[in-house]
Design a protein around this motif. Structure first.
Motif, PDB file in Angstrom:
ATOM      1  N   PRO A 419       0.807  -1.233   0.000  1.00  0.00           N
ATOM      2  CA  PRO A 419       0.000   0.000   0.000  1.00  0.00           C
ATOM      3  C   PRO A 419       0.835   1.276   0.000  1.00  0.00           C
ATOM      4  O   PRO A 419       0.387   2.300  -0.525  1.00  0.00           O
ATOM      5  CB  PRO A 419      -0.843  -0.127   1.271  1.00  0.00           C
ATOM      6  N   ASP A 420       2.039   1.229   0.563  1.00  0.00           N
ATOM      7  CA  ASP A 420       2.891   2.424   0.552  1.00  0.00           C
ATOM      8  C   ASP A 420       3.310   2.804  -0.872  1.00  0.00           C
ATOM      9  O   ASP A 420       3.538   3.977  -1.158  1.00  0.00           O
ATOM     10  CB  ASP A 420       4.140   2.198   1.409  1.00  0.00           C
ATOM     11  N   MET A 421       3.404   1.803  -1.762  1.00  0.00           N
ATOM     12  CA  MET A 421       3.761   2.110  -3.142  1.00  0.00           C
ATOM     13  C   MET A 421       2.628   2.840  -3.852  1.00  0.00           C
ATOM     14  O   MET A 421       2.865   3.664  -4.737  1.00  0.00           O
ATOM     15  CB  MET A 421       4.131   0.831  -3.901  1.00  0.00           C
ATOM     16  N   ILE A 422       1.389   2.536  -3.486  1.00  0.00           N
ATOM     17  CA  ILE A 422       0.247   3.263  -4.050  1.00  0.00           C
ATOM     18  C   ILE A 422       0.343   4.739  -3.674  1.00  0.00           C
ATOM     19  O   ILE A 422       0.083   5.631  -4.488  1.00  0.00           O
ATOM     20  CB  ILE A 422      -1.076   2.674  -3.529  1.00  0.00           C
ATOM     21  N   LYS A 423       0.763   5.014  -2.445  1.00  0.00           N
ATOM     22  CA  LYS A 423       0.863   6.400  -1.970  1.00  0.00           C
ATOM     23  C   LYS A 423       2.083   7.121  -2.537  1.00  0.00           C
ATOM     24  O   LYS A 423       2.016   8.313  -2.852  1.00  0.00           O
ATOM     25  CB  LYS A 423       0.952   6.416  -0.436  1.00  0.00           C
ATOM     26  N   GLU A 424       3.193   6.394  -2.692  1.00  0.00           N
ATOM     27  CA  GLU A 424       4.455   7.029  -3.066  1.00  0.00           C
ATOM     28  C   GLU A 424       4.862   6.805  -4.515  1.00  0.00           C
ATOM     29  O   GLU A 424       5.820   7.398  -4.998  1.00  0.00           O
ATOM     30  CB  GLU A 424       5.577   6.536  -2.144  1.00  0.00           C
ATOM     31  N   GLY A 425       4.136   5.930  -5.238  1.00  0.00           N
ATOM     32  CA  GLY A 425       4.483   5.645  -6.618  1.00  0.00           C
ATOM     33  C   GLY A 425       5.564   4.576  -6.727  1.00  0.00           C
ATOM     34  O   GLY A 425       6.291   4.286  -5.770  1.00  0.00           O
ATOM     35  N   SER A 426       5.649   3.970  -7.893  1.00  0.00           N
ATOM     36  CA  SER A 426       6.681   2.952  -8.129  1.00  0.00           C
ATOM     37  C   SER A 426       7.966   3.625  -8.603  1.00  0.00           C
ATOM     38  O   SER A 426       8.035   4.842  -8.750  1.00  0.00           O
ATOM     39  CB  SER A 426       6.192   1.939  -9.164  1.00  0.00           C
ATOM     40  N   VAL A 427       8.978   2.809  -8.871  1.00  0.00           N
ATOM     41  CA  VAL A 427      10.261   3.333  -9.349  1.00  0.00           C
ATOM     42  C   VAL A 427      10.778   2.443 -10.474  1.00  0.00           C
ATOM     43  O   VAL A 427      10.326   1.311 -10.659  1.00  0.00           O
ATOM     44  CB  VAL A 427      11.326   3.414  -8.230  1.00  0.00           C
ATOM     45  N   MET A 428      11.759   2.974 -11.195  1.00  0.00           N
ATOM     46  CA  MET A 428      12.567   2.155 -12.086  1.00  0.00           C
ATOM     47  C   MET A 428      14.020   2.320 -11.679  1.00  0.00           C
ATOM     48  O   MET A 428      14.492   3.452 -11.486  1.00  0.00           O
ATOM     49  CB  MET A 428      12.389   2.537 -13.553  1.00  0.00           C
ATOM     50  N   LEU A 429      14.707   1.192 -11.542  1.00  0.00           N
ATOM     51  CA  LEU A 429      16.117   1.180 -11.178  1.00  0.00           C
ATOM     52  C   LEU A 429      16.921   0.506 -12.283  1.00  0.00           C
ATOM     53  O   LEU A 429      16.367  -0.179 -13.142  1.00  0.00           O
ATOM     54  CB  LEU A 429      16.335   0.441  -9.862  1.00  0.00           C
ATOM     55  N   GLN A 430      18.222   0.688 -12.230  1.00  0.00           N
ATOM     56  CA  GLN A 430      19.126   0.022 -13.164  1.00  0.00           C
ATOM     57  C   GLN A 430      20.106  -0.836 -12.363  1.00  0.00           C
ATOM     58  O   GLN A 430      20.715  -0.367 -11.397  1.00  0.00           O
ATOM     59  CB  GLN A 430      19.888   1.046 -14.004  1.00  0.00           C
ATOM     60  N   ILE A 431      20.231  -2.094 -12.783  1.00  0.00           N
ATOM     61  CA  ILE A 431      21.128  -3.032 -12.115  1.00  0.00           C
ATOM     62  C   ILE A 431      22.335  -3.274 -13.025  1.00  0.00           C
ATOM     63  O   ILE A 431      22.175  -3.607 -14.204  1.00  0.00           O
ATOM     64  CB  ILE A 431      20.421  -4.373 -11.841  1.00  0.00           C
ATOM     65  N   ASP A 432      23.515  -3.090 -12.495  1.00  0.00           N
ATOM     66  CA  ASP A 432      24.734  -3.405 -13.248  1.00  0.00           C
ATOM     67  C   ASP A 432      24.971  -4.911 -13.188  1.00  0.00           C
ATOM     68  O   ASP A 432      24.906  -5.528 -12.117  1.00  0.00           O
ATOM     69  CB  ASP A 432      25.934  -2.663 -12.663  1.00  0.00           C
ATOM     70  N   VAL A 433      25.255  -5.493 -14.353  1.00  0.00           N
ATOM     71  CA  VAL A 433      25.374  -6.943 -14.474  1.00  0.00           C
ATOM     72  C   VAL A 433      26.802  -7.328 -14.854  1.00  0.00           C
ATOM     73  O   VAL A 433      27.371  -6.774 -15.794  1.00  0.00           O
ATOM     74  CB  VAL A 433      24.404  -7.477 -15.550  1.00  0.00           C
ATOM     75  N   ASP A 434      27.366  -8.272 -14.116  1.00  0.00           N
ATOM     76  CA  ASP A 434      28.620  -8.894 -14.524  1.00  0.00           C
ATOM     77  C   ASP A 434      28.247 -10.000 -15.501  1.00  0.00           C
ATOM     78  O   ASP A 434      27.745 -11.057 -15.094  1.00  0.00           O
ATOM     79  CB  ASP A 434      29.349  -9.469 -13.308  1.00  0.00           C
ATOM     80  N   SER A 435      28.462  -9.741 -16.785  1.00  0.00           N
ATOM     81  CA  SER A 435      28.021 -10.679 -17.816  1.00  0.00           C
ATOM     82  C   SER A 435      29.091 -11.716 -18.160  1.00  0.00           C
ATOM     83  O   SER A 435      28.907 -12.508 -19.088  1.00  0.00           O
ATOM     84  CB  SER A 435      27.617  -9.917 -19.084  1.00  0.00           C
ATOM     85  N   LYS A 436      30.182 -11.718 -17.410  1.00  0.00           N
ATOM     86  CA  LYS A 436      31.225 -12.715 -17.632  1.00  0.00           C
ATOM     87  C   LYS A 436      31.151 -13.833 -16.601  1.00  0.00           C
ATOM     88  O   LYS A 436      30.978 -14.994 -16.942  1.00  0.00           O
ATOM     89  CB  LYS A 436      32.596 -12.049 -17.603  1.00  0.00           C
TER      90      LYS A 436
END
Length: 470
Positions: A419-436
């Motif tokens: 319910p707190d996300m309804i009040k505060e909105g969602s987010v988008m984040l970026q995750i750095d990936v070790d692809s090796k």
């Protein structure tokens, strides 16, 4: 760097192969739907365009909003009018985003070609056209076909009952042509699907009954038969179901399904939400299809929650374009996981990061027994903002080095569990990936805070790139 058109000449959209796509240009903008339904804000959903180019003055900011003309649509997933399936057709262009509405059953066609940074509304397919031409409703996954048509899975019928069929749109006019499957061949439930023409197969998954799950999640609805646990195997050329695989309780609510990107591979993975298991599906020597459970996320024994045990709730899953890594999100536990799938029957966990979730250390839920963690995870704070909600939709960059994640699942379930996300909105984040060798870490400099939108806090969902998707 040379553009795609300069290097491939008169080719069509997408790339010749998944490995070619990994060499494509780095993403600069992202499209994602933003939902107001169930938030208490009576405004239309909209398509947001986000600048993700490092060094840009608008980096990690919403640079354009395209509101839909109607309210309470529940935009959800999206797809394209053309993709690598049409690579050999130079007349095709990947310039229309297909944006179905999960609740209203309206389908929006968005023009991203004229001005990619400022998309415009091209056409609206009204619900009555979908209902009358197909007998289907609640469109979900959208895929382009080599024929030039667009195909969308359905979850229900116009009365809100479960019905897993497929809506066909003309790829030029976007008129509804009818159903892809032959009459009488629809499945009891629908959700996602993936096709592999080289093996003459498509496999679809199941969510549940729209008029039930749209009101929120209740565990008693599982026993009442309102949620699925089966995979449906289809003959791609004949448009009929040839096999149904019942996953049982260990495969409760199979959602996202992915074939390996290698077009010669006759195998893939499906994430099962409630049971928090990942199954590998594969073609047998006899020519039929079978499954094996290859990943299990243990429930956590908890107090101060709705049940004594909390499942991970796997809600999204994807594969890197080189088929080296599998990623998925646990929407209740709050983590994203990375598995090495060099041996597809024995995935190995090589990366994990927590993004919000229901078991944070300072939250009301107490974990009393945990097979995996020695202590509850700390709250996730990025650029001074505490992340509400949990890791949900994920999209991997073509080169496999960046993972974008949003935190909203479905507006009424968001309201129930976060319910707190309804009040505060969602987010988008970026995750750095070790692809090796594997490894995940949150980029501390990237945050799109949808709680600060001009129309009020909003729920952002699935991520799409203009050029190609993983």
């Amino acid at each position: 760097m040379a553009t795609k058109q300069e290097t491939c000449g008169a080719c069509g959209p997408g790339y010749k192969s998944p490995l070619d796509a990994m060499k494509g240009p780095k993403e600069e903008i992202i499209y994602l739907p933003c939902i107001y339904r169930s938030t208490g804000i009576d405004k239309p959903d909209y398509l947001a365009t986000v600048d993700v180019k490092p060094g840009s003055p608008y980096y990690s900011q919403v640079i354009h909003r395209l509101p839909m003309p109607c309210i309470r649509d529940e935009l959800h997933h999206s797809g394209w009018n053309a993709c690598s399936s049409c690579y050999g057709d130079h007349s095709k262009r990947r310039d229309k985003l297909i944006l179905p509405s999960l609740i209203s059953s309206r389908i929006y066609i968005v023009d991203t070609g004229k001005n990619p940074r400022s998309p415009s509304l091209h056409k609206i397919v009204e619900p009555t056209e979908v209902y009358w031409c197909t007998g289907l409703a609640n469109p979900h996954t959208s895929h382009c076909l080599a024929s030039g048509e667009v195909m969308l899975s359905s979850i229900g019928d116009p009365s809100g009952n479960g019905k897993g069929g497929f809506i066909l749109l003309d790829g030029e006019t976007f008129d509804v042509k009818g159903t892809w499957e032959k009459e009488g061949e629809s499945a009891p439930f629908g959700y996602d699907f993936w096709y592999q023409p080289r093996h003459n197969v498509m496999i679809s998954t199941e969510w549940g009954t729209p008029k039930v799950f749209s009101k929120g999640f209740r565990f008693e609805d599982i026993a009442a038969g309102h949620y699925g646990q089966r995979l449906h195997v289809w003959d791609w050329q004949r448009h009929v179901r040839t096999q149904t695989i019942d996953l049982g309780a260990e495969g409760a609510i199979p959602l996202e399904i992915r074939f390996l990107h290698d077009p010669s591979a006759a195998e893939g993975f499906v994430g099962c939400a409630l049971s928090s298991n990942v199954f590998r599906f594969y073609r047998t020597e006899k020519g039929d299809w079978a499954v094996e459970k290859v990943i299990c996320v243990p429930n956590k024994k908890v107090s101060n929650w709705m049940l004594p045990e909390m499942p991970g709730l796997i809600t999204d899953i994807l594969l890197s374009l080189d088929d080296r890594f599998l990623y998925f999100s646990n929407w209740l536990h709050g983590d994203i996981r990375q598995y090495d799938i060099s041996d597809t029957s024995n995935p190995k966990l090589v990366g994990q990061v927590f993004i919000g979730g229901s078991i944070q250390k300072d939250g009301p839920v107490v974990v009393v027994e945990d097979e995996e963690l020695s202590e509850q995870p700390e709250p996730r704070i990025v650029k001074g903002k505490r992340i509400r909600g949990s890791a949900q939709m994920i999209q991997l960059s073509l080169d496999g080095k960046r993972l974008y994640v949003t935190t909203s699942l479905f507006s009424n379930w968001d309201k129930q569990f976060y319910p707190d996300m309804i009040k505060e909105g969602s987010v988008m984040l970026q995750i750095d990936v070790d692809s090796k060798s594997g490894g995940l870490s949150v980029n501390p400099n990237f945050l799109v805070d949808f709680g600060k939108e001009p129309g009020g806090p909003v729920l952002a969902h699935e991520v799409r790139y203009p050029d190609n998707d993983s």
